[in-house]
Design an enzyme around this catalytic site. Structure first.
Site, short mmCIF file in Angstrom:
data_model
loop_
_atom_site.label_atom_id
_atom_site.label_comp_id
_atom_site.label_asym_id
_atom_site.label_seq_id
_atom_site.Cartn_x
_atom_site.Cartn_y
_atom_site.Cartn_z
N ARG A 78 0.84 -1.21 0.00
CA ARG A 78 0.00 0.00 0.00
C ARG A 78 0.87 1.26 0.00
O ARG A 78 0.53 2.26 -0.62
CB ARG A 78 -0.94 -0.01 1.21
CG ARG A 78 -1.98 1.10 1.16
CD ARG A 78 -3.04 0.95 2.23
NE ARG A 78 -2.48 1.03 3.57
CZ ARG A 78 -3.14 0.71 4.68
NH1 ARG A 78 -4.40 0.29 4.60
NH2 ARG A 78 -2.58 0.81 5.86
N LYS A 184 -2.73 6.81 1.10
CA LYS A 184 -2.54 7.23 2.50
C LYS A 184 -1.63 8.47 2.52
O LYS A 184 -0.47 8.41 2.90
CB LYS A 184 -1.96 6.06 3.31
CG LYS A 184 -2.44 6.06 4.75
CD LYS A 184 -2.22 4.71 5.39
CE LYS A 184 -2.20 4.77 6.90
NZ LYS A 184 -3.40 5.26 7.55
N GLU A 220 -16.26 6.00 5.47
CA GLU A 220 -15.41 5.46 6.54
C GLU A 220 -15.29 6.50 7.64
O GLU A 220 -15.89 7.57 7.55
CB GLU A 220 -14.04 5.06 5.99
CG GLU A 220 -13.26 6.17 5.34
CD GLU A 220 -11.89 5.70 4.84
OE1 GLU A 220 -11.25 4.88 5.50
OE2 GLU A 220 -11.48 6.18 3.77
N1 PLP Z 1 -9.22 4.33 6.84
C1 PLP Z 1 -8.42 5.32 7.24
C2 PLP Z 1 -8.76 6.70 6.84
C3 PLP Z 1 -7.27 5.04 8.02
O1 PLP Z 1 -6.47 6.01 8.43
C4 PLP Z 1 -7.00 3.71 8.37
C5 PLP Z 1 -5.81 3.37 9.15
O2 PLP Z 1 -4.79 3.11 8.64
C6 PLP Z 1 -7.86 2.71 7.92
C7 PLP Z 1 -8.97 3.05 7.17
C8 PLP Z 1 -7.62 1.26 8.25
O3 PLP Z 1 -6.52 0.75 7.58
P1 PLP Z 1 -5.65 -0.42 8.19
O4 PLP Z 1 -6.60 -1.45 8.63
O5 PLP Z 1 -4.79 -0.86 7.08
O6 PLP Z 1 -4.89 0.17 9.32
C1 COI Z 2 -3.59 3.43 11.48
O1 COI Z 2 -4.53 2.81 11.97
O2 COI Z 2 -2.48 2.93 11.38
C2 COI Z 2 -3.74 4.80 11.01
O3 COI Z 2 -3.00 5.18 10.16
C3 COI Z 2 -4.76 5.63 11.61
C4 COI Z 2 -4.26 6.87 12.22
C5 COI Z 2 -3.51 6.82 13.46
C6 COI Z 2 -4.06 7.98 11.31
#
Ligand code: PLP
Ligand code: COI
Length: 341
Positions: A78, A184, A220
């Site tokens: 990612r 991201k 989300e």
């Molecule tokens: N959506 C957003 C906006 C986030 O910041 C995160 C965190 O990283 C997620 C979803 C969930 O992603 P992940 O499960 O890969 O941490």
């Molecule tokens: C994560 O869950 O790793 C995120 O990036 C969310 C956040 C702390 C911005």
């Protein structure tokens, strides 16, 4: 322990990308957190124009004293997708994994001890960044800095594994089709600041984002994905270019489908439908893990919908299954875990 920054012994830095060859020329270095080499230049594109991307992962210390990473290759992939999305040179997957692994090993003493109570467990949060170099015009970053820092953390939301109140912000938009919602980048997170302020001013914890056209479909939360249970079905908004493809989201869908034998559906999710029919709602992400949403409140005051006072049965089950893999309590049937020592 809260979710916050604590400095540790080592930070990883790599400034070796060579735009002429298109390659990272060396494998970077591990520096003390206060090393002057870690200072970010004031003219950085990253600071001035938002040419920056990041990742979020965790290292977990198991009952057996072993440190584990969870699906770290997915973070590496990612990270590369996000870089390409804003035309930054990506970091090769192997280089990313090696740097993360070595940094966690060097900072091992900062990984919080295993706790019998899953709700009290901390982890070492891992934050890789790619930050644009100094410049002045609105330009593509061609020689970014690759940096990784870590910090011991507790639950993302101060309430821990308790239902929180989320606020729908009908007059605001986190991401639009054709934009960067699925990458991201720091820019996606600055969109949350005002929305979070509105949420907090109204006794809520977090904003629940709706689609940018009609503000009718749930997308989300500011820092995690959204899921709900409607009768026996687990429902989550389908991925698009306005939603981050969460690794936790993907893991939970697999756990629900393959282990709990549930029907899981990824599709557009109308807010109205959730208010009418959802039996459980929760957020999921690396930092948030599984966070129950007990109440959904509208910014415009049109409704306050109590979904539940308690942690729902499915949320509890998914929290247990997911953290079971992460802390090495369950057999790694999906091959998601890397044991570091
Ligand atoms: N959506 C957003 C906006 C986030 O910041 C995160 C965190 O990283 C997620 C979803 C969930 O992603 P992940 O499960 O890969 O941490
Ligand atoms: C994560 O869950 O790793 C995120 O990036 C969310 C956040 C702390 C911005």
């Amino acid at each position: 322990m809260a979710f916050g920054f604590t400095s540790t012994d080592f930070v990883y830095l790599n400034n070796s990308f060579n735009p002429e060859t298109g390659r990272w020329e060396n494998s970077g270095e591990f520096l003390a957190g206060d090393d002057p080499k870690l200072m970010i230049h004031y003219a950085s594109y990253g600071i001035n124009y938002g040419n920056s991307i990041f990742e979020g992962a965790k290292a977990y210390l198991g009952r057996d004293g072993k440190a584990r990473l969870f699906r770290i290759e997915e973070n590496a992939k990612r990270f590369a997708r996000s870089a390409k999305g804003i035309r930054m040179p990506p970091v090769p997957v192997d280089m990313f994994i090696e740097a993360v692994t070595e940094l966690v090993k060097r900072n091992r003493r900062f990984i919080p001890e295993f706790n019998e109570d899953p709700n009290q467990r901390g982890a070492l949060y891992i934050r890789p960044l790619l930050i644009g170099e100094p410049g002045l015009g609105v330009n593509i970053s061609k020689k970014p800095t690759f940096l990784i820092f870590v910090s011991p953390v507790g639950p993302y939301y101060a309430t821990g594994f308790k239902p929180l109140k989320a606020m729908t912000v009908h007059h605001m938009t986190r991401a639009m089709p054709g934009g960067h919602g699925a990458h991201k980048t720091g820019a996606n997170y600055v969109m949350s600041m005002l929305a979070t302020a509105y949420a907090k001013e109204n006794g809520c914890t977090e904003a629940l984002w709706l689609d940018g056209y009609r503000h009718e479909f749930i997308e989300e939360l500011s820092a995690c994905n959204f899921m709900c249970r409607i009768e026996d079905t687990l429902v989550t908004p389908a991925l698009s270019d306005t939603i981050l493809a969460g690794i936790t989201r993907n893991s939970i869908l697999r756990i629900a489908k393959d282990l709990l034998k549930m029907t899981v559906v990824e599709r557009p999710v109308l807010l109205e439908e959730v208010l009418d029919k959802a039996d459980e709602t929760f957020g999921c992400g690396t930092a948030a893990v599984v966070t129950p949403i007990g109440t959904i409140v509208a910014y415009n005051g049109r409704y306050t919908k109590k979904v539940t006072d308690d942690v729902g049965e499915l949320s509890r089950e998914l929290y247990g299954r997911l953290t079971g893999f992460q802390w090495g309590e369950s057999e790694d049937v999906f091959n998601w875990v890397t044991v570091l020592d």
